[in-house]
Each structure stands twice: as C-alpha cells, then as structure tokens.
Write an enzyme that holds these catalytic residues in place. Structure first.
Site, mmCIF file in Angstrom:
data_model
loop_
_atom_site.group_PDB
_atom_site.id
_atom_site.type_symbol
_atom_site.label_atom_id
_atom_site.label_comp_id
_atom_site.label_asym_id
_atom_site.label_seq_id
_atom_site.Cartn_x
_atom_site.Cartn_y
_atom_site.Cartn_z
ATOM 1 N N ARG A 20 0.810 -1.235 0.000
ATOM 2 C CA ARG A 20 0.000 0.000 0.000
ATOM 3 C C ARG A 20 0.835 1.275 0.000
ATOM 4 O O ARG A 20 0.359 2.339 0.388
ATOM 5 C CB ARG A 20 -0.967 0.013 1.188
ATOM 6 C CG ARG A 20 -1.970 -1.108 1.109
ATOM 7 C CD ARG A 20 -3.217 -0.825 1.915
ATOM 8 N NE ARG A 20 -4.145 -1.910 1.706
ATOM 9 C CZ ARG A 20 -4.054 -3.081 2.338
ATOM 10 N NH1 ARG A 20 -3.112 -3.283 3.239
ATOM 11 N NH2 ARG A 20 -4.913 -4.033 2.068
ATOM 12 N N LYS A 67 9.341 23.178 -13.560
ATOM 13 C CA LYS A 67 8.474 22.012 -13.322
ATOM 14 C C LYS A 67 8.057 21.958 -11.858
ATOM 15 O O LYS A 67 6.901 21.687 -11.542
ATOM 16 C CB LYS A 67 9.177 20.719 -13.743
ATOM 17 C CG LYS A 67 8.295 19.501 -13.483
ATOM 18 C CD LYS A 67 8.104 18.581 -14.639
ATOM 19 C CE LYS A 67 6.961 17.608 -14.347
ATOM 20 N NZ LYS A 67 7.039 16.352 -15.061
ATOM 21 N N GLU A 88 -2.983 18.026 -12.067
ATOM 22 C CA GLU A 88 -3.303 18.494 -13.414
ATOM 23 C C GLU A 88 -4.772 18.839 -13.597
ATOM 24 O O GLU A 88 -5.437 18.369 -14.510
ATOM 25 C CB GLU A 88 -2.869 17.429 -14.448
ATOM 26 C CG GLU A 88 -2.688 18.006 -15.842
ATOM 27 C CD GLU A 88 -2.024 17.029 -16.809
ATOM 28 O OE1 GLU A 88 -0.911 16.573 -16.521
ATOM 29 O OE2 GLU A 88 -2.636 16.742 -17.846
ATOM 30 N N ARG A 116 -1.109 22.543 -14.772
ATOM 31 C CA ARG A 116 -0.082 21.555 -15.133
ATOM 32 C C ARG A 116 -0.170 21.135 -16.599
ATOM 33 O O ARG A 116 0.800 20.651 -17.167
ATOM 34 C CB ARG A 116 -0.159 20.341 -14.192
ATOM 35 C CG ARG A 116 1.026 19.407 -14.341
ATOM 36 C CD ARG A 116 1.115 18.361 -13.231
ATOM 37 N NE ARG A 116 2.176 17.395 -13.522
ATOM 38 C CZ ARG A 116 2.617 16.485 -12.670
ATOM 39 N NH1 ARG A 116 2.097 16.388 -11.463
ATOM 40 N NH2 ARG A 116 3.580 15.644 -13.024
ATOM 41 N N HIS A 165 2.816 18.473 -27.073
ATOM 42 C CA HIS A 165 2.603 17.037 -26.909
ATOM 43 C C HIS A 165 1.314 16.530 -27.548
ATOM 44 O O HIS A 165 1.184 15.330 -27.761
ATOM 45 C CB HIS A 165 2.629 16.649 -25.427
ATOM 46 C CG HIS A 165 4.022 16.581 -24.862
ATOM 47 N ND1 HIS A 165 4.830 17.690 -24.771
ATOM 48 C CD2 HIS A 165 4.755 15.544 -24.379
ATOM 49 C CE1 HIS A 165 6.001 17.337 -24.239
ATOM 50 N NE2 HIS A 165 5.979 16.034 -23.996
ATOM 51 N N HIS A 170 2.531 13.759 -29.576
ATOM 52 C CA HIS A 170 2.108 12.380 -29.276
ATOM 53 C C HIS A 170 1.448 11.732 -30.475
ATOM 54 O O HIS A 170 1.622 10.536 -30.728
ATOM 55 C CB HIS A 170 1.121 12.356 -28.106
ATOM 56 C CG HIS A 170 1.806 12.283 -26.780
ATOM 57 N ND1 HIS A 170 1.240 12.778 -25.631
ATOM 58 C CD2 HIS A 170 3.004 11.766 -26.421
ATOM 59 C CE1 HIS A 170 2.077 12.579 -24.618
ATOM 60 N NE2 HIS A 170 3.155 11.973 -25.074
ATOM 61 N N HIS A 181 10.805 10.557 -28.976
ATOM 62 C CA HIS A 181 9.878 11.461 -28.310
ATOM 63 C C HIS A 181 10.281 12.937 -28.489
ATOM 64 O O HIS A 181 9.446 13.770 -28.837
ATOM 65 C CB HIS A 181 9.811 11.099 -26.822
ATOM 66 C CG HIS A 181 8.885 11.952 -26.032
ATOM 67 N ND1 HIS A 181 7.510 11.865 -26.165
ATOM 68 C CD2 HIS A 181 9.108 12.940 -25.133
ATOM 69 C CE1 HIS A 181 6.936 12.749 -25.354
ATOM 70 N NE2 HIS A 181 7.892 13.413 -24.713
HETATM 71 N N1 LIG Z 1 6.405 10.746 -14.994
HETATM 72 C C1 LIG Z 1 6.462 11.777 -15.792
HETATM 73 O O1 LIG Z 1 6.057 12.880 -15.438
HETATM 74 C C2 LIG Z 1 7.066 11.604 -17.164
HETATM 75 C C3 LIG Z 1 7.367 12.736 -17.947
HETATM 76 C C4 LIG Z 1 7.979 12.539 -19.172
HETATM 77 C C5 LIG Z 1 8.290 11.258 -19.605
HETATM 78 N N2 LIG Z 1 7.979 10.187 -18.815
HETATM 79 C C6 LIG Z 1 8.320 8.819 -19.246
HETATM 80 O O2 LIG Z 1 9.734 8.725 -19.353
HETATM 81 C C7 LIG Z 1 10.045 7.661 -20.244
HETATM 82 C C8 LIG Z 1 11.205 8.069 -21.119
HETATM 83 O O3 LIG Z 1 12.337 8.306 -20.302
HETATM 84 P P1 LIG Z 1 13.813 8.392 -20.912
HETATM 85 O O4 LIG Z 1 13.792 9.222 -22.102
HETATM 86 O O5 LIG Z 1 14.707 8.741 -19.790
HETATM 87 O O6 LIG Z 1 14.069 6.912 -21.437
HETATM 88 P P2 LIG Z 1 14.738 5.599 -20.788
HETATM 89 O O7 LIG Z 1 14.474 5.516 -19.334
HETATM 90 O O8 LIG Z 1 14.309 4.471 -21.629
HETATM 91 O O9 LIG Z 1 16.300 5.860 -20.997
HETATM 92 C C9 LIG Z 1 16.812 5.903 -22.293
HETATM 93 C C10 LIG Z 1 17.978 4.944 -22.492
HETATM 94 O O10 LIG Z 1 19.144 5.467 -21.841
HETATM 95 C C11 LIG Z 1 19.725 4.485 -20.976
HETATM 96 N N3 LIG Z 1 20.367 5.248 -19.911
HETATM 97 C C12 LIG Z 1 19.788 5.874 -18.877
HETATM 98 N N4 LIG Z 1 20.676 6.603 -18.210
HETATM 99 C C13 LIG Z 1 21.864 6.437 -18.826
HETATM 100 C C14 LIG Z 1 23.167 6.971 -18.615
HETATM 101 N N5 LIG Z 1 23.421 7.866 -17.650
HETATM 102 N N6 LIG Z 1 24.147 6.574 -19.454
HETATM 103 C C15 LIG Z 1 23.888 5.716 -20.479
HETATM 104 N N7 LIG Z 1 22.676 5.200 -20.727
HETATM 105 C C16 LIG Z 1 21.676 5.564 -19.906
HETATM 106 C C17 LIG Z 1 18.586 3.613 -20.586
HETATM 107 O O11 LIG Z 1 19.025 2.342 -20.194
HETATM 108 C C18 LIG Z 1 17.772 3.563 -21.876
HETATM 109 O O12 LIG Z 1 18.303 2.623 -22.744
HETATM 110 C C19 LIG Z 1 8.774 7.341 -20.989
HETATM 111 O O13 LIG Z 1 8.284 6.096 -20.553
HETATM 112 C C20 LIG Z 1 7.822 8.446 -20.602
HETATM 113 O O14 LIG Z 1 6.479 8.022 -20.568
HETATM 114 C C21 LIG Z 1 7.386 10.342 -17.615
HETATM 115 ZN ZN LIG Z 2 7.553 14.866 -23.248
#
Ligand SMILES: NC(=O)c1ccc[n+]([C@@H]2O[C@H](COP(=O)([O-])OP(=O)(O)OC[C@H]3O[C@@H](n4cnc5c(N)ncnc54)[C@H](O)[C@@H]3O)[C@@H](O)[C@H]2O)c1
Ligand SMILES: [Zn+2]
Length: 375
Positions: free
Chosen positions: A127, A229, A239, A243, A250, A254, A266
């Site tokens: 939880r 942010k 939101e 927000r 997007h 998207h 992205h």
């Molecule tokens: N929660 C939120 O508010 C929010 C906002 C925006 C995006 N997101 C989510 O974030 C995700 C995308 O995140 P991302 O772009 O970080 O992608 P990701 O987490 O897939 O990372 C991208 C790649 O980089 C690698 N990596 C990470 N750190 C590294 C480092 N320091 N050195 C080398 N490689 C490294 C990872 O293993 C992966 O292969 C999506 O799922 C999206 O929906 C969430």
């Molecule tokens: Zn984004």
C-alpha cells in the site's frame, strides 16, 4: 556545477510532509556512493534500475549503500517495451524476496522508464512505500523525475496504469549525462525548450544562443527547467488546469509519435509538435508573428540537429490520435498554446486548455510539411 542547488516542491499546507527537495550537483551520485550525503531513515534501500544503468552506476551504488545500511538491487531489461505490468510484478516480487517492508525505501536509478516503473511499484507495494529519484537521462532530470506521476504502459496505450506518488527526494547528478547517447540528450533538450517557451523568456533566448546540444549542455538549463516544473506541479499536482501547460507540443507530438508506432523519438516528435502548435497559436491570433518566428527558428534547428527524415504526416490519422475523447465524433481537440514566449494562453475563464478546430489542426500539419520539406 560545484554549488549544490536546492529546489523545493511543496504542496498545500495540510500536506507538508509530502514536500521534498530536488538537489542538483555534479558528483552527487558519488557522494551517495561514498556515503557523504545523508539518506532518510529506512529499514533498507532497494535500488530499482535497468540493465544499462546497472552496469554503469547500479552496482557501484549498491556497494556504497551496503557499506552503511541494508541494501538490495533489482534490475530489469532497458527500454520502453519493458515499462509494463509484468515488469512491475517482477520488481514487486523481488522487493518481497529481498525482505522489503513498509519502512524500506525504493531508489529509482535510471531514465524515465525506471522512474515511472519504480515509482509505480513503490506506490502500491504494501500500500505504498517511500521512494527517491536518481534520474540519469536528461529527460528524466528535467522532466519525469519531478512531479510524482508514475505508471506503466498497457497494450491499449502508454501510461494507462498509474498513480500520483511523490518521491521523498530527487538527486540530480549532471555528470551521469556523460555516458548518455547523443539522441537521448536531444529528448531532454526538447523538454528544456518546452519549459522555456512555456515559462521563461530569458531562458529561451539563452537556449537560442547555443550552437550544440550535447551532454555539456550548461547546467543552468537543467536547474531552470527543474525550477519551472517544480513550481508548476507544486501549484497543480493533479493536473486540474495549470499543469497541462507542460503538455505544450505534446498533443500533435504524441499523435506523430503514435502514428509512427513509437519508432520516432519522443524529443523529435515534441519538437515537431511545438512547431505545429505554435503555428496554431499564430493562426488563432493568440501569438505574435515575431515570437512565432523566434520559436520556429530554434525548433527547426533542434529538428535538423536530430538529422532524421521528416516522417509521413497524415492529417486524418494524426487528428484521430490527437482526439482525447475517442468516443465522440468531436471535431475539436484541446491543447495548451503560447501567447508569447514565456507565457501560456488562458481562455477568458482561466482555462489553459484551448479548443482547436479540425480545420486549424489540419492547417498546422500542412504548414509543418511545407516548412520542413526542404530540410
Ligand atoms: N512521470 C512523468 O512525469 C514523465 C514525464 C515525461 C516522460 N515520462 C516517461 O519517461 C520515459 C522516457 O524516459 P527516458 O527518455 O529517460 O528513457 P529511458 O528511461 O528508456 O532511458 C533511455 C535509455 O538510456 C539508458 N540510460 C539511462 N541513463 C543512462 C546513462 N546515464 N548513461 C547511459 N545510458 C543511460 C537507458 O538504459 C535507456 O536505454 C517514458 O516512458 C515516458 O512516458 C514520464
Ligand atoms: Zn515529453
């Protein structure tokens, strides 16, 4: 960045214990590894990470933490394809196997995929347990690690299962960007540009002066994006209105990403999305031409920097993806639009979601295609 920057995320006074700090400093991860940065009290710490980040930083952090406290690590294969309920299940099983209890703390070490998934598991394990974010991609550092949105993807859509669960702290070490592939940096730069257009005109003009977008991106952009942010989610955590400005670019972005079956990156999709949406703002007389042009120039440069070919842009498909209410045969989409660089438009009754007709939406796609077809 040698000085440690502290940014607070705060919520309404009845909820002060959910407030937390974002700490930004080069080598903060080393401080955690060496045990020179105090962690909150906990029965144990469980690092959740992906295989790539594990190799680079995970085992080092585990070793460091194990010296001073009870610690464990769970790693899953990298990539968006693994941000699903099956992985969440496996991670939760590992937490249980490692003896995590309600006073254990999860550490999300990685990009947005790790942050969203680890935060999601933390929000439902027994939880809900506390968690910390150590974002290691630029996108995670300026965007996903802040604000408490967690979740996993489902076969019927991205982020379809999720919760709001604020972390207890965010530790940002910009030096982790040195190992990040260049195209991953660009994903973060797009979100930084978004923040600037949404809320910080001066940051926008500084960003426009950059000639390269790599892991040496000046730290001030990370700090300023985090501040923006933090302020926005502090004001409107769930939101209800404000927000949504963080979704600038997007709606169209998207749609482009979905219609490519998520083959396109992205950041590139959001960059194209902002170009289209700023054209919409211009056409609806919300945004002045000079600010439109300034914006377009930076975004086109970002787009070219990613050196990919212009994707196929089919108006009908894109519009279908952009419709939020898929059940109605509505002919309007709602999106957040700028009224100048650094300020977003609100309707007369203060709503940041602005209705846009299909005709104008279509026009923006035609414009995008024309403006970019010659490179
Ligand atoms: N929660 C939120 O508010 C929010 C906002 C925006 C995006 N997101 C989510 O974030 C995700 C995308 O995140 P991302 O772009 O970080 O992608 P990701 O987490 O897939 O990372 C991208 C790649 O980089 C690698 N990596 C990470 N750190 C590294 C480092 N320091 N050195 C080398 N490689 C490294 C990872 O293993 C992966 O292969 C999506 O799922 C999206 O929906 C969430
Ligand atoms: Zn984004």
């Amino acid at each position: 960045l040698t000085r440690r920057v502290r940014i607070r995320v705060t919520f309404s006074s009845d909820d002060r214990n959910r407030s937390y700090e974002i700490l930004i400093r080069d080598r903060i991860l080393d401080e955690l590894i060496e045990g020179t940065l105090p962690l909150p009290n906990a029965n144990s710490f469980i690092i959740v990470t992906d295989a790539n980040v594990n190799k680079l930083y995970g085992s080092k952090l585990l070793k460091g933490l194990s010296g001073v406290t009870k610690a464990g690590l769970v790693s899953f294969p990298a990539g968006e394809a693994n941000k699903n309920i099956e992985t969440a299940w496996k991670v939760a099983s590992e937490l249980s196997r490692l003896g995590a209890d309600r006073r254990s703390v999860v550490i999300a070490l990685g990009g947005g995929v790790v942050g969203d998934l680890a935060g999601f598991v933390a929000s439902i394990y027994k939880r809900g347990v506390d968690y910390l974010q150590i974002p290691t991609t630029l996108l995670a550092q300026v965007d996903s690690s802040i604000g408490g949105k967690t979740g996993v993807d489902a076969p019927w859509g991205k982020n379809q299962l999720g919760t709001f669960h604020q972390p207890k702290g965010v530790f940002i070490d910009p030096r982790t960007l040195l190992t990040l592939p260049p195209h991953e940096i660009l994903n973060g730069v797009a979100e930084i540009a978004k923040c600037a257009i949404v809320a910080d005109r001066e940051m926008f003009s500084q960003l426009s002066k950059l000639t390269k977008f790599d892991s040496d991106i000046p730290r001030k952009f990370i700090v300023r994006a985090c501040r923006i942010k933090a302020r926005i989610v502090s004001e409107d955590e769930k939101e209800t209105n404000l927000r949504v400005v963080l979704n600038y670019g997007h709606t169209v972005g998207h749609a482009i990403e979905s219609s490519s079956n998520f083959r396109l990156r992205h950041g590139m999709c959001v960059t194209l999305g902002m170009m289209a949406e700023s054209w919409i703002a211009l056409t609806m007389n919300l945004l002045q031409r000079t600010d439109f042009e300034k914006q377009f120039e930076l975004l086109r440069r970002l787009y070219r920097y990613s050196s990919v070919n212009l994707p196929i842009l089919n108006k009908e498909t894109l519009f279908k993806f952009a419709l939020t209410d898929k059940k109605t045969d509505s002919l309007t989409v709602r999106m957040s639009l700028p009224r100048e660089i650094g300020k977003m438009y609100t309707t007369a009754d203060g709503n940041y979601r602005v209705p846009v007709s299909k005709e104008i939406f279509d026009g923006s796609i035609d414009y995008l295609r024309k403006a970019l077809s010659n490179g």
